[in-house]
Design an enzyme around this catalytic site. Structure first.
Site, PDB file in Angstrom:
ATOM      1  N   TYR A 158      -3.121   5.714  -9.261  1.00 32.43           N
ATOM      2  CA  TYR A 158      -2.568   5.446  -7.936  1.00 32.43           C
ATOM      3  C   TYR A 158      -2.679   6.655  -7.008  1.00 32.43           C
ATOM      4  O   TYR A 158      -2.759   6.508  -5.798  1.00 32.43           O
ATOM      5  CB  TYR A 158      -1.119   4.985  -8.070  1.00 32.43           C
ATOM      6  CG  TYR A 158      -0.670   4.024  -7.002  1.00 32.43           C
ATOM      7  CD1 TYR A 158      -1.455   2.945  -6.626  1.00 32.43           C
ATOM      8  CD2 TYR A 158       0.547   4.191  -6.375  1.00 32.43           C
ATOM      9  CE1 TYR A 158      -1.026   2.056  -5.656  1.00 32.43           C
ATOM     10  CE2 TYR A 158       0.989   3.309  -5.408  1.00 32.43           C
ATOM     11  CZ  TYR A 158       0.197   2.246  -5.051  1.00 32.43           C
ATOM     12  OH  TYR A 158       0.618   1.369  -4.086  1.00 32.43           O
ATOM     13  N   LYS A 165       3.228   6.159  -0.625  1.00 32.88           N
ATOM     14  CA  LYS A 165       4.380   5.278  -0.806  1.00 32.88           C
ATOM     15  C   LYS A 165       5.686   6.072  -0.849  1.00 32.88           C
ATOM     16  O   LYS A 165       6.726   5.604  -0.368  1.00 32.88           O
ATOM     17  CB  LYS A 165       4.219   4.451  -2.081  1.00 32.88           C
ATOM     18  CG  LYS A 165       3.140   3.382  -1.998  1.00 32.88           C
ATOM     19  CD  LYS A 165       3.433   2.340  -0.934  1.00 32.88           C
ATOM     20  CE  LYS A 165       2.437   1.194  -0.978  1.00 32.88           C
ATOM     21  NZ  LYS A 165       2.690   0.188   0.088  1.00 32.88           N
TER      22      LYS A 165
END
Length: 259
Positions: A158, A165
């Site tokens: 990720y 995020k």
């Protein structure tokens, strides 16, 4: 029409595929009595085709969150679509993007330009969208709900999207702080992984399948976006009148379970 969003108008971004959480949030919002306005970027013809699968027609407005002109004119363009007395009662932020070199294990080699793009599109855009929608929400207040992926830990593959995020989560708290006096709430739904077009672009996405298949105490279906979409609609409604700056996890409980 009855429902928990009866009489409300909701702006939904990010409806690109029928498999997306945003699409199902728009669908459920309509089923719960809301009038929905969609935004799209780039492939507008695709968004128009997907929008036809909603229970009722929904106007579509082009919105590139990196285009200041689009943001500054958003309120006027909503008025053009729905009438001069237009207002918004809710906004769904379902916007995220990271260049390929910012994902898939290249964390230490990713350059600033790619990192900046990921943070601008995925996190800063929440503030930008909130400000753009404010003229239509200021008088009555409302709810802004963003889609998140839990950023408490580092996930395989990720990489800088995970950092973006984390920035989104912090941005949401500051938006909640600054728009609270206008009666506007801002919350996030941290959803478990869903097999969407965006997910397929993440190298190593199948790793998440392994994690959720073994650690979700209540189970998790990667092909079912509805649980997260229902949470979005609930947070848009008046059923959470004093909840803001919150992150609601809809991930089968994985966030609460250690390795």
């Amino acid at each position: 029409m009855s429902g928990i969003l009866a009489g409300q108008r909701i702006l939904v971004t990010g409806v690109l595929m029928e498999s997306s959480i945003a699409f199902h949030a728009a669908r459920i919002a309509q089923e719960q009595g809301a009038e929905v306005v969609l935004t799209g970027y780039g492939r507008l013809s695709l968004v128009e085709r997907i929008a036809k699968r909603l229970p009722r027609p929904a106007p579509l407005i082009e919105l590139d969150v990196q285009d200041t002109g689009h943001l500054e004119s958003l309120a006027d363009r909503v008025r053009e679509s729905v009438g001069p007395d237009a207002r918004l009662d809710g906004v769904v932020h379902s916007i995220a993007f990271a260049p390929q070199d910012a994902l898939g294990g290249n964390f230490l080699d990713t350059g600033w330009d790619s990192v900046a793009t990921a943070v601008e599109v995925s996190a800063y855009s929440l503030k930008a969208l909130a400000v753009a929608a404010l003229p239509l929400m200021r008088e009555r207040g409302g709810s802004i709900v963003g889609l998140d992926f839990d950023a408490q830990v580092a996930w395989p593959a990720y990489d800088w999207m995970g950092v973006a995020k984390a920035a989104l989560e912090s941005t949401s708290r500051y938006v909640a702080r600054d728009l609270g006096p206008h009666g506007i709430r801002c919350n996030l739904v941290a959803a478990g992984p869903i097999k969407t077009m965006a997910a397929k672009s993440i190298p190593g996405f199948d790793t998440f399948r392994e994690v959720w298949s073994t650690r979700a105490p209540i189970g998790w279906d990667l092909s079912d976006p509805e649980p997260a979409a229902r949470a979005v609609v609930a947070l848009l409604s008046d059923w959470f009148p004093r909840t803001t700056g919150e992150i609601v996890h809809v991930d089968g409980g994985v966030h609460a379970i250690g390795a």
